[in-house]
Design an enzyme around this catalytic site. Sequence first.
Site, PDB file in Angstrom:
ATOM      1  N   GLU A 197      81.027  12.869  21.939  1.00 34.61           N
ATOM      2  CA  GLU A 197      80.850  13.421  20.487  1.00 34.61           C
ATOM      3  C   GLU A 197      82.118  13.020  19.619  1.00 34.61           C
ATOM      4  O   GLU A 197      81.888  12.724  18.615  1.00 34.61           O
ATOM      5  CB  GLU A 197      80.779  14.900  20.551  1.00 34.61           C
ATOM      6  CG  GLU A 197      80.190  15.553  19.318  1.00 34.61           C
ATOM      7  CD  GLU A 197      81.113  15.964  18.469  1.00 34.61           C
ATOM      8  OE1 GLU A 197      80.903  16.165  17.240  1.00 34.61           O
ATOM      9  OE2 GLU A 197      82.513  16.269  18.690  1.00 34.61           O
TER      10      GLU A 197
ATOM     11  N   ASP B 264      83.136  16.513  25.921  1.00 41.74           N
ATOM     12  CA  ASP B 264      84.542  15.652  25.782  1.00 41.74           C
ATOM     13  C   ASP B 264      85.441  16.289  24.587  1.00 41.74           C
ATOM     14  O   ASP B 264      84.991  17.361  24.013  1.00 41.74           O
ATOM     15  CB  ASP B 264      84.110  14.159  25.263  1.00 41.74           C
ATOM     16  CG  ASP B 264      83.305  14.195  23.942  1.00 41.74           C
ATOM     17  OD1 ASP B 264      82.450  15.102  23.602  1.00 41.74           O
ATOM     18  OD2 ASP B 264      83.808  13.413  22.764  1.00 41.74           O
TER      19      ASP B 264
END
Length: 488
Positions: free
Chosen positions: A182, A117
């Site tokens: 994350e 991400d």
Amino acid sequence: MLMLAVFHLFFLLVTQASPLDQVLKYIDDHQDDYVKHLKEWVSIQSESGDPLKRDKVIEMVHIAGKAIESLGGSVELTDLGTEELPDGKMIPLPPVVLGELGTDPNKTTVCIYGHIDVQPARIEDGWATDPYVLTERNGKLYGRGASDDKGPVLAWLHAIEAVQALKQELPVNLKFIFEAMEESGSKGLEKILSEKNATYFSNVDYIVISDSGWLSSNPALTYGTRGLCYFLVEVQCAKQDLHSGLYGGVVHEAMTDLIALLDSLVNSTGHILIPDIDEDVVPLTNEEHLLYKTIEFNPEGFKDNIGATRLRHETKEDLLLHRWRFPSLSIHGIEGAFSGPGAKTVIPAKVIGKFSIRLVPDMDPNKVNRQVATYLSQVFAERRSPNKLRITLNNGSKAWVADVTDKQYVAGRRAISRVFGVEAELIRGGGTIPIVRMFQQTMQKSVMMLPIGGAGDAIHSQDESISRDNYINGTKLLAAYLAEISQL
Ligand SMILES: *[C@@H]1O[C@H](CO)[C@@H](O)[C@H](O)[C@H]1NC(C)=O
Ligand SMILES: *[C@@H]1O[C@H](CO)[C@@H](O)[C@H](O)[C@H]1NC(C)=O
Ligand SMILES: *[C@@H]1O[C@H](CO)[C@@H](O)[C@H](O)[C@H]1NC(C)=O
Ligand SMILES: *[C@@H]1O[C@H](CO)[C@@H](O)[C@H](O)[C@H]1NC(C)=O
Ligand SMILES: *[C@@H]1O[C@H](CO)[C@@H](O)[C@H](O)[C@H]1NC(C)=O
């Protein structure tokens, strides 16, 4: 005859490049393919912080899973359930990619963590080119996620692919754990680690993370990061905001109390004034101090870069120690205070001061919380203010530090000198990467951060990039690391 023999010997030497040398050459020869793959990954707007882009994040998870499968690995997409948005709406969390490649009990098992991400990015924020179209300029590859962390994740996959393409045996067994939350607090990750600790992760020997950058142009290994405790201090003096013409001079103002509280925390030389706050800080040894001497870091450049006139410390060692090795306290903001332009004569009814302390080994967040609460309550009591004080303690995270003599660090150092021909710089980070400690704490295994990003990659910022050199030489580094760790 002799000539022929010599020629023959020479020929043998040339053709029998070591397996690793062949891999490194293969990586060089295929760099354009690797850039193309990065372009494909960067084009997926996998912003985990934007609920509207959740399908993109999930698409990215599937792409990463397929990439592991195409290396011959088995993949499980582990469902994390749903996320509740502030408005009460529920959206799916992206699954975590768990992959496995090789189960030879005679080989070392390395677990690779990465995240797929990204932070948000829009061209209007001031990017020179579309953040989701990887663009090469002056040797740098610009795009969101190029360095944090899609480039490094792909570098691992490419390093493995290169070994396989040359029909070499993989030197280690691999476990992959790629998450897609994350940048949004790694929601659900800790649960997976503890649930699967005794099963899926039980045979892991080492955990290696390539998700950060070098300090200078020298390749580095990161062996520590600081922890964090974040505090909210609320003072309330009235049930609504007041006019200073009517109430100035008669109320005990919340803002005045808060400023006094915040001012009691740290003095002008940066010393945290909370009693005994540093009693658990591990003393600095001579050996450790020596590590700082060889690090390349330019204090003047660092200062000029941020436009500061003077820093609290002057020498390279002092600056680095205070960034990485000692606690620090920062005041971040005041909610509820008048902060717009102009001159409003308001007395805010309720203000919330925000500050945090960066923790170092062996400071304990719970103890720091208690020390802060006790101290602020006492400072407040001394003011004899009738106002309401409320201190909110958040769950803090401990600092992380690894043993640099551990085998994994030996492998990392050897890999760096093999690929770059220089000694690795051993560095720490001043920020907090909770997952690193989470891995170490849950699995009780050695964790190493092996960054391939450069010092100026502007991660989280406009014009994030990774240089082509870092990306390609970094891929070589990761391949060399796998070869080195298998031999220890
Ligand atoms: C592991 O090593 C032992 C001893 O060298 C050998 O007998 C065994 O066949 C090996 N196992 C595998 C799966 O290669
Ligand atoms: C996780 O498993 C390892 C062994 O693989 C063990 O040493 C460790 O204590 C376990 N962690 C927890 C939290 O149980
Ligand atoms: C800040 O506090 C430290 C520790 O108490 C003290 O040594 C130092 O002199 C103080 N600095 C100033 C400017 O008061
Ligand atoms: C930390 O979080 C857990 C779970 O939410 C909670 O039980 C615990 O009390 C928290 N600790 C602190 C110090 O806030
Ligand atoms: C890094 O990569 C570039 C280009 O691929 C190469 O010229 C350079 O020598 C490499 N650096 C090292 C130290 O290997």
